[in-house]
Design an enzyme around this catalytic site. Structure first.
Site, PDB file in Angstrom:
ATOM      1  N   ASP A   1       0.858  -1.189   0.000  1.00 50.71           N
ATOM      2  CA  ASP A   1       0.000   0.000   0.000  1.00 50.71           C
ATOM      3  C   ASP A   1       0.891   1.236   0.000  1.00 50.71           C
ATOM      4  OD1 ASP A   1      -3.216   0.307   0.585  1.00 50.71           O
ATOM      5  OD2 ASP A   1      -2.094   2.107   1.097  1.00 50.71           O
TER       6      ASP A   1
ATOM      7  N   ASP B   1      -7.803  -4.545  -4.769  1.00 50.43           N
ATOM      8  CA  ASP B   1      -8.928  -3.911  -4.064  1.00 50.43           C
ATOM      9  C   ASP B   1      -8.789  -2.411  -4.317  1.00 50.43           C
ATOM     10  OD1 ASP B   1     -11.105  -3.461  -2.487  1.00 50.43           O
ATOM     11  OD2 ASP B   1     -10.139  -3.970  -0.600  1.00 50.43           O
TER      12      ASP B   1
ATOM     13  N   CYS C   1     -15.824  -1.324  -3.877  1.00 53.62           N
ATOM     14  CA  CYS C   1     -17.094  -1.158  -3.163  1.00 53.62           C
ATOM     15  C   CYS C   1     -17.891  -0.014  -3.812  1.00 53.62           C
ATOM     16  CB  CYS C   1     -16.875  -0.924  -1.679  1.00 53.62           C
ATOM     17  SG  CYS C   1     -15.757   0.430  -1.265  1.00 53.62           S
TER      18      CYS C   1
END
Length: 445
Positions: free
Chosen positions: A279, A324, A377
């Site tokens: 990340d 993601d 999402c």
């Protein structure tokens, strides 16, 4: 819900004001003096702020009709939104709701604006039936979402847009994921039930998930500190099993922080060859490491930019990659109502560009025969099926979509578009998520 005290109303109004000025809700709440309240008053302030943010677009329609001058903005508008939420959607007695907001108005704004708060809220009580009916006359007022998002959802989901919007205004359930390296779901339920009056929903087709009722602060969740469970929405729990990780595989979680899916991957397969959790945000990576330590799990944690593999990739290809990707988060609005106020119509295209770049840059790192899972999402096609369609179109023969995911997605996710699987907000109490599984052929034509 306690009906006394100006302090929680002052903090909630300042938090709403901070969000309307562009801060995320957690930062706005912290800046509002939340930590200075007692735990009971913290709970009340958070409840009022989140409720006002959920219904602020409808409150704006009400205030246009309540005020003799233009719609109030700034701290006055935020405080009136908190007051309307109390009057319309809580059990706080009307007189306590009004008087506490007036007291908060004096502290925040001074005597004259506080008198305006009193007048506006009392006028609402006298004319509520007429005002509520008038607010329903516009879609923004009826569904309490920004107009640009309503338009996009109507176009994308002609048979579901109303239910998506209604779900966005509900308080979310609390879903847990059992850490199966430490306990089983039935064993955890028995242990937690002995510790208090908890009730659990256990879906048969999502074996590590429990819905906790009533929801509560994470610190009160039985076994959380001991690493027996994590908080993760049911829809989010569908992603990791799709990758089918097996022992000995090299796995990349490319946008890993704060680590919910990283931990789930390791709980499903505690002994992969290596799991690299990557990340760009060092602060969020620290949270990932804390979560892994709490759960008794380990990974290779790297602070680096997934868009720049040349700076961190060691040349050893991956068997599995999870992307993601950063997105508009429009599928989790009920959980994060500040999204309604922080996102703009022109944010969606830049998100889609980053998502496409992530796929383009990470696909070469995948072994032949390997699989990549794209997960967001969002419920907007520009970030979901359209991204996959574009990638497959530009990589004909070099990538294919794996559509045989029914054993994992079960009755939760729906193949409602040309590509991927969606969970829709509110359906089976899940949030909105999208997953698409891609495979690299063993032999390139």
């Amino acid at each position: 819900m306690n009906g006394t005290g100006a302090g929680p109303r002052r903090v909630s109004a300042l938090a709403v004001y901070g969000v309307l000025q562009g801060r995320s809700y957690p930062r706005a709440l912290d800046a509002a003096g939340y930590s200075e309240l007692t735990p009971e008053r913290q709970a009340l302030a958070s409840e009022l702020a989140l409720g006002a943010l959920r219904w602020h677009h409808r409150h704006a329609q009400l205030l246009e009709r309540l005020m003799d001058r233009p719609r109030p903005s700034g701290k006055l508008g935020a405080l009136l939104s908190v007051g309307l939420f109390q009057l319309v959607r809580t059990r706080i007695p009307d007189h306590a709701a009004v008087s506490s907001c007036v007291s908060a108005g004096k502290a925040l704004l001074g005597p004259a604006p506080a008198r305006a708060v009193n007048a506006v809220l009392r006028r609402y009580l006298r004319e509520s039936h007429r005002l509520e009916k008038a607010a329903d006359s516009s879609l923004e007022g009826r569904y309490s979402h920004p107009g640009w998002l309503i338009r996009r959802l109507r176009a994308a989901w002609p048979g579901h847009w109303r239910s998506i919007l209604r779900a966005g205004n509900r308080k979310p359930p609390m879903w847990l994921r059992v850490n199966r390296t430490r306990t089983g779901r039935k064993a955890y339920r028995g242990q937690a039930s002995d510790a208090g009056p908890w009730r659990f929903g256990l879906p048969d087709d999502l074996p590590a998930a429990l819905r906790l009722d009533p929801p509560g602060p994470v610190r009160h969740v039985p076994g959380f500190t001991e690493g027996l469970v994590s908080v993760q929405d049911a829809g989010a729990q569908l992603a990791a099993p799709l990758l089918g990780i097996r022992p000995g595989m090299r796995v990349l979680d490319a946008c890993a922080a704060p680590g919910g899916k990283t931990a789930q991957l390791l709980e499903l397969c505690p002994d992969p060859g290596e799991l690299v959790a990557l990340d760009i945000d060092g602060e969020r990576l620290a949270r990932l490491e804390e979560n892994l330590a709490r759960l008794g799990l380990s990974a290779t944690v790297r602070c680096a930019d997934a868009l720049r593999p040349a700076e961190w990739f060691d040349g050893v290809a991956f068997d599995r990659i999870l992307v993601d990707a950063p997105c508009s988060t429009t599928g989790v609005i009920r959980r994060h109502p500040d999204i309604k106020h922080l996102r703009r119509d022109d944010d969606i295209r830049p998100f889609a560009r980053v998502q496409r770049r992530l796929l383009d840059n990470l696909w070469p790192l995948l072994k032949p025969g390997g699989r990549l899972l794209y997960s967001v999402c969002s419920v907007l096609p520009e970030e979901t099926g359209d991204v996959i369609a574009r990638f497959l179109g530009e990589n004909r023969g070099l990538a294919r979509e794996v559509r045989s995911c029914g054993s994992v997605t079960g009755g939760w996710a729906l193949p409602l578009t040309r590509h991927g699987y969606h969970t829709l907000p509110g359906r089976r109490c899940a949030d909105g998520h999208f997953n698409a599984l891609l495979e690299k052929p063993l032999q390139i034509p």
